[in-house]
Design an enzyme around this catalytic site. Structure first.
Site, short mmCIF file in Angstrom:
data_model
loop_
_atom_site.label_atom_id
_atom_site.label_comp_id
_atom_site.label_asym_id
_atom_site.label_seq_id
_atom_site.Cartn_x
_atom_site.Cartn_y
_atom_site.Cartn_z
N GLU A 1 0.84 -1.21 0.00
CA GLU A 1 0.00 0.00 0.00
C GLU A 1 0.87 1.25 0.00
O GLU A 1 0.51 2.27 -0.59
CB GLU A 1 -0.96 -0.04 1.20
CG GLU A 1 -2.08 -1.02 0.97
CD GLU A 1 -2.67 -1.64 2.22
OE1 GLU A 1 -2.45 -1.11 3.33
OE2 GLU A 1 -3.36 -2.68 2.08
N GLY B 1 -6.13 -8.02 1.19
CA GLY B 1 -7.46 -7.44 1.43
C GLY B 1 -8.51 -7.89 0.42
O GLY B 1 -9.59 -7.31 0.34
N GLY C 1 -3.40 -8.57 8.04
CA GLY C 1 -4.09 -7.29 8.07
C GLY C 1 -5.46 -7.43 8.72
O GLY C 1 -5.59 -7.45 9.94
N GLY C 2 -6.49 -7.55 7.88
CA GLY C 2 -7.87 -7.56 8.35
C GLY C 2 -8.15 -8.48 9.53
O GLY C 2 -8.80 -8.09 10.51
P1 PGA Z 1 -4.85 -8.64 4.67
O1 PGA Z 1 -3.59 -7.62 4.69
O2 PGA Z 1 -4.52 -9.73 5.67
O3 PGA Z 1 -6.02 -7.80 5.09
O4 PGA Z 1 -4.96 -9.17 3.28
C1 PGA Z 1 -2.29 -8.12 4.75
C2 PGA Z 1 -1.32 -6.94 4.72
O5 PGA Z 1 -1.62 -5.96 4.03
O6 PGA Z 1 -0.26 -6.98 5.36
#
Ligand code: PGA
Length: 252
Positions: free
Chosen positions: A97, A173, A234-235
């Protein structure tokens, strides 16, 4: 020989008060967890609260980004020394990101990695291909470039203490995680390159995490791959119970 590591990347979620409540709950849940290292990376403004709430526990605290300079006229930026003082001991560097939304390149990743090491913290350097790159069969070449340029100048000792995170951009994500075989292939390749460029011993000690839609129900199959040493989540890290389930899944 490599203790699994489960790292939670909160992204732009959770205030300081919410982070404190989270850590208090996670501490209780993790009381009997063994054999897995655990850390969370909340937003800058929650670092001190996270460190205070985690004090005396096995929960590590990391930042999600830093600027590579020690100080200066860089409005809106935060240095490695600043996040360290706030309680961080790890810093995520080059998350996709950051690369896609904020223009980070392998060159800036390299500067940040050096700044994190110089401040006495552990970088978690993120690499990974986009869907277009995978479809063009460029995955391994992209990883090679990200490793070569992003880690340029690092010593074997520094590499050994570092954490890498392989995160295919198309899996972040999206709910679409890499299959264990896809993750295993990429991790094997990364380990081979690290051996070639940093030596067998250092490459064998560096932890390589998988990231991208890691959930309680897929962690066990991912961690079963020989070169997958944990996950950057992440999530599913935002709820302490699902994060705990991932930690437990990594211990099996
Ligand atoms: P996600 O994000 O588990 O929501 O896919 C992982 C990350 O961006 O480190």
């Amino acid at each position: 020989m490599r203790t699994p590591l489960i790292a939670g990347n909160f992204k732009m979620f959770k205030t300081a008060a919410e982070t404190t409540a989270y850590v208090v709950e996670l501490r209780g849940l993790l009381a009997d967890a063994r054999g897995v290292d655990v850390l969370i990376a909340p937003p800058f403004t929650s670092l001190a609260a996270a460190a205070a709430a985690a004090s005396g526990s096995a929960i590590g605290v990391g930042a999600q980004n830093i600027h590579w300079e020690r100080e200066g006229a860089f409005t809106g930026e935060v240095s490695a020394g600043m996040v360290r003082e706030a309680g961080a001991r790890f810093v995520i560097v080059g998350h996709s990101e950051r690369r896609t939304l904020f223009g980070e390149t392998n060159a800036t990743v390299n500067k940040k990695m050096n700044a994190v090491v110089a401040a006495g913290m552990t970088p978690i350097v993120c690499i990974g291909e986009t869907l277009e790159q995978r479809d063009r069969n460029e995955t391994l070449a992209v990883l090679d470039r990200q490793i070569k340029e992003g880690l340029d100048g690092a010593t074997g000792e520094q590499l050994a203490a570092m954490v890498l995170a392989y995160e295919p951009v198309w899996a972040i994500g999206t709910g679409r995680n890499a299959t264990p075989a896809q993750a295993g292939e990429a991790h094997f390749h990364i380990r081979q390159r690290l051996k070639q460029w940093f030596g067998l011993d250092s490459a064998g000690r560096c932890r390589i995490l998988y990231g991208g839609s890691v959930k309680p129900d897929n962690i066990a199959r991912l961690i079963a791959q020989p070169d997958v040493d944990g996950a950057l989540v992440g999530g599913a890290s935002l709820d302490p119970k699902s994060f705990l389930a991932i930690v437990k899944g990594a211990a099996i």
